[in-house]
Design a protein around this motif. Structure first.
Motif, mmCIF file in Angstrom:
data_model
loop_
_atom_site.group_PDB
_atom_site.id
_atom_site.type_symbol
_atom_site.label_atom_id
_atom_site.label_comp_id
_atom_site.label_asym_id
_atom_site.label_seq_id
_atom_site.Cartn_x
_atom_site.Cartn_y
_atom_site.Cartn_z
ATOM 1 N N LEU A 1 0.884 -1.028 -0.028
ATOM 2 C CA LEU A 1 0.003 0.044 -0.204
ATOM 3 C C LEU A 1 1.048 1.409 -0.099
ATOM 4 O O LEU A 1 1.904 1.321 0.578
ATOM 5 N N ARG A 2 0.553 2.433 -0.759
ATOM 6 C CA ARG A 2 1.168 3.485 -0.636
ATOM 7 C C ARG A 2 0.792 4.242 0.691
ATOM 8 O O ARG A 2 1.661 4.691 1.291
ATOM 9 N N ASN A 3 -0.524 4.241 1.118
ATOM 10 C CA ASN A 3 -0.902 4.967 2.291
ATOM 11 C C ASN A 3 -1.843 3.914 2.908
ATOM 12 O O ASN A 3 -3.096 4.147 2.546
ATOM 13 N N PRO A 4 -1.604 3.504 3.886
ATOM 14 C CA PRO A 4 -2.561 2.529 4.450
ATOM 15 C C PRO A 4 -3.580 3.341 5.406
ATOM 16 O O PRO A 4 -4.621 2.691 5.717
ATOM 17 N N ASN A 5 -3.465 4.515 5.309
ATOM 18 C CA ASN A 5 -4.697 5.462 6.098
ATOM 19 C C ASN A 5 -5.868 5.983 5.257
ATOM 20 O O ASN A 5 -6.616 6.514 5.508
ATOM 21 N N THR A 6 -5.571 5.735 3.699
ATOM 22 C CA THR A 6 -6.479 6.356 3.060
ATOM 23 C C THR A 6 -7.530 5.695 2.843
ATOM 24 O O THR A 6 -7.454 4.120 2.926
ATOM 25 N N LEU B 1 -9.153 -3.499 1.499
ATOM 26 C CA LEU B 1 -8.026 -4.412 1.468
ATOM 27 C C LEU B 1 -7.256 -4.612 2.687
ATOM 28 O O LEU B 1 -6.875 -5.901 2.871
ATOM 29 N N LYS B 2 -7.127 -3.718 3.627
ATOM 30 C CA LYS B 2 -6.704 -3.937 4.844
ATOM 31 C C LYS B 2 -7.610 -4.957 5.637
ATOM 32 O O LYS B 2 -7.175 -5.846 6.409
ATOM 33 N N ASP C 1 4.683 1.279 1.048
ATOM 34 C CA ASP C 1 5.791 2.041 0.160
ATOM 35 C C ASP C 1 5.286 3.196 -0.438
ATOM 36 O O ASP C 1 4.406 3.216 -1.313
ATOM 37 N N ALA C 2 5.871 4.370 0.091
ATOM 38 C CA ALA C 2 5.320 5.689 -0.141
ATOM 39 C C ALA C 2 5.669 6.112 -1.653
ATOM 40 O O ALA C 2 5.118 6.843 -1.944
ATOM 41 N N SER C 3 6.511 5.255 -2.071
ATOM 42 C CA SER C 3 6.673 5.735 -3.812
ATOM 43 C C SER C 3 6.033 4.860 -4.718
ATOM 44 O O SER C 3 6.299 5.052 -5.861
ATOM 45 N N LEU C 4 4.923 4.003 -4.338
ATOM 46 C CA LEU C 4 4.119 3.153 -5.292
ATOM 47 C C LEU C 4 3.610 4.115 -6.152
ATOM 48 O O LEU C 4 2.933 5.294 -5.646
ATOM 49 N N PRO C 5 3.641 3.877 -7.281
ATOM 50 C CA PRO C 5 2.779 4.769 -8.218
ATOM 51 C C PRO C 5 1.155 4.452 -8.364
ATOM 52 O O PRO C 5 0.573 5.021 -8.978
ATOM 53 N N TYR C 6 0.803 3.397 -7.549
ATOM 54 C CA TYR C 6 -0.549 3.239 -7.374
ATOM 55 C C TYR C 6 -1.001 3.140 -5.952
ATOM 56 O O TYR C 6 -0.128 3.049 -5.245
#
Length: 366
Positions: free
Chosen positions: A324-329, A335-336, A349-354
């Motif tokens: 996940l790019r941001n687990p708090n969105t 998904l969580k 992974d904060a750099s994820l393009p998705y």
């Protein structure tokens, strides 16, 4: 032989599923299905894992996601309808791809009729990776008087672009064989792979219909192509009549149609910004290549980018990892929930393009 089309749990004028309803259900548990697919013993299209109605917790997450994202989906549906209206003269024949394309096709049909005054038919047909589109279904559409140039193929989104490429190859072959000129381009709400012919956006956002299965898709299963399908048959499906009391298909479509019409009445047609397909394709290719190297993956089909594809993995495959790019969105809340229910490792992974990516577990993994 086929016994004709049916409308699933939708209204008869919403859609005609060109699918053969199977009485014997080819169900197999997820772990065995994964082993058979990865060993090459069976193709994924030959088997189904049994579906269940969503848990109360998961259903609440869906309702929250629907509330948060329905306006964006409605806007994208209106934008896609406007693009179709611009690109097609005369009658329009929407051909949605089972299953993710079906709810979108139902919505587009009525938006094209109600907002643009167009004459529209809507069929939903099977397309299967490595097996192509159901040519019996395409012939059926043409034989029922729909001009080849009226056909518009509809899906929900692109992930890696596998289905859009499959469609292009299959329709090119069909055109050559039958001397017709059907447009093989795919029309989607969100084009993450940069492979669609036309898209309302390239954003990886939570399309609410992506997080439920049959209960938002007319109670129809994923399509099936096995020994039950004869030479003149449509591809097959299972109809989940036991889920009728939990079905959300009509209500979901009706809500999005009402939202779309209300949007147009309030502010007019949204301005459509063309999707930069080349940039989306470059991002997709670079990410897939890097991820396969990082995780020691040799089969590109084991990497599933985007919320829609990650959801499918967690619902009906054996996941190895959720990223996940941001687990708090809020868009990844479901998904969580699924990852927790299935004990799937989760990394950020904060750099994820998705917003999310799921990796499928290899049969060789311990």
């Amino acid at each position: 032989m086929n016994i004709g089309s049916f409308c699933g749990s939708y209204r008869p004028n919403d859609v005609s599923f060109l699918l053969k309803r199977l009485s014997l259900r080819p169900f197999i548990d997820v772990a065995n299905k994964e082993r058979l697919i990865q060993s090459g013993t069976r193709h994924y299209s030959e088997m189904l894992s049994p579906e269940a109605v969503p848990s109360p917790r998961y259903l609440q997450v869906f309702n929250d996601a629907f509330a948060a994202n329905r306006q964006q989906m409605a806007r994208d549906c209106v934008s896609l309808a406007a693009l179709i209206n611009e690109r097609r003269s005369g009658s329009i024949t929407l051909v949605s791809l089972v299953r993710a394309g079906t709810p979108v096709g139902v919505i587009l049909k009525r938006l094209l009729q109600n907002i643009f005054g167009r004459k529209v038919a809507h069929y939903s047909v099977s397309i299967i990776r490595d097996r192509g589109i159901d040519t019996v279904a395409i012939k059926h559409i043409l034989q029922h008087g729909h001009p080849p140039e009226s056909i518009v193929f509809i899906d929900g989104w692109t992930g890696k672009g596998v289905i859009s490429r499959e469609l292009e190859q299959a329709i090119s072959s069909f055109n050559q064989q039958h001397l017709v000129t059907i447009d093989s381009g795919l029309y989607v709400l969100s084009d993450l792979a940069g492979t669609a012919a036309c898209a309302a956006s390239s954003d990886d956002y939570l399309i609410p219909s992506s997080i439920l299965n049959a209960t938002v898709s007319g109670l129809v299963s994923r399509s099936i192509l096995n020994e039950s399908i004869g030479e003149g048959d449509f591809h097959g499906c299972v109809y989940y009549e036991e889920f009728e009391s939990q079905d959300f298909s009509r209500e979901f479509a009706d809500s999005l149609i009402a939202d779309g019409i209300c949007l147009v009445n309030r502010v007019g047609l949204p301005k459509v910004v063309p999707v930069d397909s080349a940039q989306a394709a470059a991002i997709s290719s670079e990410y897939i290549h890097a991820t396969m190297l990082q995780h020691g993956i040799t089969d590109v089909n084991m990497v599933k980018p985007g919320i829609g594809e990650a959801t499918r993995v967690l619902l009906r495959r054996v996941p190895r990892l959720l990223i996940l790019r941001n687990p708090n969105t809020p868009d990844v809340a479901h998904l969580k929930v699924l990852a927790a229910e299935k004990n799937v490792p989760l990394i950020v992974d904060a750099s994820l393009p998705y917003q999310s990516v799921a990796l499928i577990r290899s049969a060789l993994d311990g």
